[in-house]
Structures are given as C-alpha cells and as structure tokens.
Write an enzyme that holds these catalytic residues in place. Sequence first.
Site, PDB file in Angstrom:
ATOM      1  N   CYS A 246      49.860  49.324  51.579  1.00 57.56           N
ATOM      2  CA  CYS A 246      50.784  48.811  50.563  1.00 57.56           C
ATOM      3  C   CYS A 246      52.066  49.647  50.488  1.00 57.56           C
ATOM      4  O   CYS A 246      52.892  49.565  51.394  1.00 57.56           O
ATOM      5  CB  CYS A 246      50.082  48.706  49.224  1.00 57.56           C
ATOM      6  SG  CYS A 246      50.906  47.557  48.084  1.00 57.56           S
ATOM      7  N   HIS A 331      45.521  45.104  50.728  1.00 57.17           N
ATOM      8  CA  HIS A 331      44.567  46.142  50.335  1.00 57.17           C
ATOM      9  C   HIS A 331      43.219  45.935  51.028  1.00 57.17           C
ATOM     10  O   HIS A 331      42.394  45.150  50.546  1.00 57.17           O
ATOM     11  CB  HIS A 331      44.374  46.137  48.807  1.00 57.17           C
ATOM     12  CG  HIS A 331      45.541  46.659  48.063  1.00 57.17           C
ATOM     13  ND1 HIS A 331      45.622  47.963  47.616  1.00 57.17           N
ATOM     14  CD2 HIS A 331      46.710  46.065  47.701  1.00 57.17           C
ATOM     15  CE1 HIS A 331      46.785  48.147  47.003  1.00 57.17           C
ATOM     16  NE2 HIS A 331      47.458  47.008  47.040  1.00 57.17           N
ATOM     17  N   GLU A 333      40.772  47.909  50.997  1.00 60.53           N
ATOM     18  CA  GLU A 333      39.712  48.408  50.127  1.00 60.53           C
ATOM     19  C   GLU A 333      39.365  47.403  49.035  1.00 60.53           C
ATOM     20  O   GLU A 333      38.417  47.614  48.271  1.00 60.53           O
ATOM     21  CB  GLU A 333      40.125  49.745  49.494  1.00 60.53           C
ATOM     22  CG  GLU A 333      41.018  49.661  48.280  1.00 60.53           C
ATOM     23  CD  GLU A 333      42.463  49.303  48.574  1.00 60.53           C
ATOM     24  OE1 GLU A 333      43.241  49.160  47.617  1.00 60.53           O
ATOM     25  OE2 GLU A 333      42.825  49.155  49.757  1.00 60.53           O
TER      26      GLU A 333
END
Length: 359
Positions: A246, A331, A333
């Site tokens: 990001c 993202h 994650e």
Amino acid sequence: MRKKLILESGEVFYGKAFGADQETTGEVVFNTGMTGYQELISDPSYCGQMVCMTYPLIGNYGINRDDYESIEPAIKGLIVKEICDLPSNFRSQMTLDELFKKKNLSGISGIDTRRLTRLLRNAGVVKGKIVSADADEQQVITELQGLELHKNQVAQVSTKTAYANPGRGFKVVLVDFGAKLGIIRELSQRNCDIIVVSHDTTAEEIMLMDPDGIMLSNGPGDPQDNPQALEMIRTLLGKVPIFGICLGHQLISLACGATTYKLKFGHRGGNHPVLDLKRNRVDITSQNHGYAVDQESLKNTDLEETHIALNDRTNEGVKHKIHPCFSVQYHPEASPGPEDTNYLFDDFIEMMGAWKGRS
C-alpha cells in the site's frame, strides 16, 4: 441524540448519533466491505478520515478481542445506514456503540448512505463534519471550505520506539508507516524474527540490525509527504530484499523515479479484483488507498508493472528489474477481506532465502 453530517459541498444529512457525544471533522470516504468494520475502525490508514459504509447494517456481530489492527483507532468517525444494538456472535464482547464510547469516537446512523456514496463517486472525496442537529449549517460549510486537513499523518500513527516480535526464521525489519497487525501476523506465521521501527528510521540504523529483509507497511496520507522514507529506500535498494504494501508500494515507486496522484474517490473495501500480470490470474483483494502510482511514469524507471486493478485499470503492483524488491497496492494480509494473495508473503520468504544463499 439527533446529529447531522455536513459536507463542504453544501449537502446535509440528518441522522442519529452513536458513540461519544462530540463533534468530529475529517475527509469523508466510503468503504464497500460487507463485514470487517472492527478491522476498518482500527486500521491506521484511516487516520483523519470519516468512513461511510455502503453495506446498510453495521455492528451485527459485535466487537471482539481478536480482530483489532491497532491498539488505538485513528479513524475520525463512522457513517452508517443502520447500527445494530443487539449483535449476535459467540465472540462478541461489546457493541459497536460501546466501543465508540470507550475510544471517544463519534458516529452517525440513519442517513442515506447510498446517496452519500453516489455523491462521493461523482464529486470525489470531500471534507465533512458531524455536528449537533441545531448547528448553523452555513457556518460549518464555510469552516470546512477553509479547513486544511493535517499532513504528515504517518507521524501520528507510526510507533515512536522500536520493538521486537521474536522468531527463529529470517530477520525482517518492518518499517511502520501505520502498520496493521495483520502484517505482523503473516510474518509471524512464517516464523520471522520481526523488528518494528519508526517511519523515520534511517537506512544506516536499519542496516545495523543486520536484516534479511525489509518490509514497508501501509499507512495514511499523501506518499509525497515522506521524503525521509524515499532516501531510506534508495539507500537500501540492492543491499537487502524489500517488500512494500500500500503506502510502502507508493514509496518504493516514488523512490525509483515514478510519480503518484490522488484518486477521485479511492479504493476501499474487501472485494476489488486485481489482475496479476505475471501469473495471469485474477485475485479478489482487500484495499484501502486514496493515491495511486502513475503508470506512464513507470516507463522511465527500473520498475515493471506486475498488477493492475480491473475496476479502473490503475496500477496495483511493481517489481524492480535489477534488485530484489517488489510491492503491491492492495493488502495481501487482508484483515478484513479475502486471503487470496497472502502467498506474496511466501514470495518474500523465498526472495530472502535466495538472496541469503547467494551471499
């Protein structure tokens, strides 16, 4: 208690307050996720922003102890169609309203979030303020139009002192620009020995830690507000493998000579399709960013484009042509969102292994 949301463009939305009884001002954005409001509220990338949820019912599974992405929320406020006062979930420990009261956050419910979202899509991101129902609207509009939102938001959410999350695998220095705990979770699951450092840590200080890899986290604000990070990245390129997420992706691009620009209304939600140009596959990704890397500017750099967003064809990832360095705009994650792309952490592990084996 009746409240209203006033936008700098002059629109007024009447609703009902929840959380702390106080006024709040911020940049109004929207998020298209159906779930994940707890992770969203605690995501440091929302620093200075009031988030409008496009899904109509929020709070229905409550708040639990496990799904936080930071200790203290940086969000300015939450805007919902309907807030659930009686959540139902075996992990639920409190309501959304109770959390907002404990954290001194303000929210507003009962407004037409569909209309607000369409307005933001057409006009772009605007400043807004949640105030009491009897507040002078023209006075608030004038105030918002003359208001300059805070810059250097990274400094507000980054850790002030370094700390460790020990493991027995590769040593990874995570540069915290507003890191979500999901990044630490993914690295920990791969047994990495993690050291989290402040956003303004120098390349020399990082190299003294003898890392096997550098992780550049997500974070809020304009990437161009972080010149010290660009110098740090330029110095580290070629010395140690680097993985950016990001804001980290944008900073890598800027450090290598590309440019960034502000999107009209940004990408925020857990349902954004991204084309992986290397693997020739589409992943559904979790996203939260208001800026993007200019694709034309990549042509004059040592970076190659690896991912593009299918909704608007903007850049979603790059890889360095010479040095061990790659990054993505979304993202991997997740937290919240699909976990389709957490294999990128495995790619990072493989990159560190190959680099260490070569040396």
